[in-house]
Design a protein around this motif. Structure first.
Motif, PDB file in Angstrom:
ATOM      1  N   GLU A   4       0.847  -1.189   0.000  1.00 14.19           N
ATOM      2  CA  GLU A   4       0.000   0.000   0.000  1.00 14.19           C
ATOM      3  C   GLU A   4       0.884   1.241   0.000  1.00 14.19           C
ATOM      4  O   GLU A   4       1.855   1.328   0.743  1.00 14.19           O
ATOM      5  N   ARG A   6       0.441   5.054   0.670  1.00 14.64           N
ATOM      6  CA  ARG A   6      -0.422   6.121   1.163  1.00 14.64           C
ATOM      7  C   ARG A   6       0.275   7.460   0.915  1.00 14.64           C
ATOM      8  O   ARG A   6       1.392   7.681   1.396  1.00 14.64           O
ATOM      9  N   ASP A  25      -5.684   7.565  -7.175  1.00 14.42           N
ATOM     10  CA  ASP A  25      -6.450   6.319  -7.277  1.00 14.42           C
ATOM     11  C   ASP A  25      -6.071   5.563  -8.547  1.00 14.42           C
ATOM     12  O   ASP A  25      -5.857   4.347  -8.528  1.00 14.42           O
ATOM     13  N   THR A  30      -3.074   5.062  -2.369  1.00  7.89           N
ATOM     14  CA  THR A  30      -4.157   5.417  -1.451  1.00  7.89           C
ATOM     15  C   THR A  30      -4.029   6.895  -1.112  1.00  7.89           C
ATOM     16  O   THR A  30      -3.095   7.292  -0.402  1.00  7.89           O
ATOM     17  N   TYR A 246       4.163  -0.260  -9.348  1.00  6.55           N
ATOM     18  CA  TYR A 246       2.748   0.136  -9.441  1.00  6.55           C
ATOM     19  C   TYR A 246       2.211   0.050 -10.864  1.00  6.55           C
ATOM     20  O   TYR A 246       1.012  -0.061 -11.073  1.00  6.55           O
TER      21      TYR A 246
END
Length: 248
Positions: A4, A6, A25, A30, A246
């Motif tokens: 994740e 953030r 997004d 996040t 990603y």
């Protein structure tokens, strides 16, 4: 994405924040939205008794139009494409757009053509002196009209607590003022040192060198500055640096 990511984003709570959240997004990150800027119009309008008018933001254009600004023979300059687009949408002509979308880029574009002229600069109360000083040095008579003030919104600072707890992988600073307001929110919470330490473990991006210098003057280590001063490039580079997988 392998983990994740953030990412704190500090844009004003309007379409700019909505677009930022949507972009993050789409990158698989996040978003941690925490608006650090709010706009308070002054009610002023740009002067029309000048040779040039410089607008530096979409917000400034919208406020000028709302105030009924009707330039006649002014040469209208926009500092960047977003401002230029806002001017055209409001029914104004755009006579000059610099190659480099920055205060120094606009000064360079006007260098050699404004000696002895009057230039109206209409912007926020936190505009860079690079622009006004540069135009003065080029021989122009510069008048500045403050169209709006930039304040820190009440209740901002949730990202400070996330940073202090080590719960951010990235942070996107889009102006020197977002840096200063982040630190003000941290100081209010008694978390200044902890928040800075948390950012040291994250990927910190600054949209340009002035923002980077401000951050580093307050001991915030900046990991990257995009070659082009655009939020999209800033966000993409920070997410890529925080989680290189990603795009997979």
């Amino acid at each position: 994405m392998s983990r994740e990511v953030r990412v704190a984003v500090f844009r004003p709570d309007d379409e700019r924040l909505d677009e930022a959240v949507e972009l993050l997004d789409s990158l698989g990150a996040t978003p941690v939205p925490d608006p650090m800027l709010a706009i308070e119009p002054t009610g002023a309008a740009p002067r029309i008794d000048a040779d040039y008018a410089v607008l530096t933001s979409k917000t400034g254009v919208e406020l000028a139009a709302r105030a009924g600004w009707k330039p006649a023979d002014l040469t209208i300059c926009a500092i960047g494409e977003r401002t230029a687009r806002a001017l055209r949408e409001a029914g104004y002509e755009v006579d000059l757009l610099p190659e480099e979308f920055s205060s120094s880029g606009l000064v360079d574009a006007l260098q050699g053509r404004v000696d002895g002229t009057r230039i109206e600069v209409a912007r926020s109360d936190h505009g860079s002196r690079v622009l006004t000083d540069g135009l003065n040095d080029a021989g122009a008579y510069v008048h500045e009209t403050v169209l709006y003030e930039l304040i820190r919104p009440p209740g901002s600072g949730g990202s400070v607590e996330r940073a202090a707890a080590g719960e951010l992988e990235g942070a996107l600073f889009t102006s020197s003022l977002t840096v200063e307001h982040f630190l003000d929110a941290a100081a209010e919470r008694g978390l200044r040192e902890e928040a800075i330490a948390g950012l040291d473990d994250a990927v910190v991006g600054a949209i340009g060198d002035p923002t980077r210098r401000t951050a580093e003057s307050h001991d915030i280590m900046v990991d990257l500055v995009p070659e082009t001063a655009s939020f999209e490039e800033l966000a993409c580079e920070v997410v890529e640096a925080a989680a290189p997988s990603y795009r997979d």
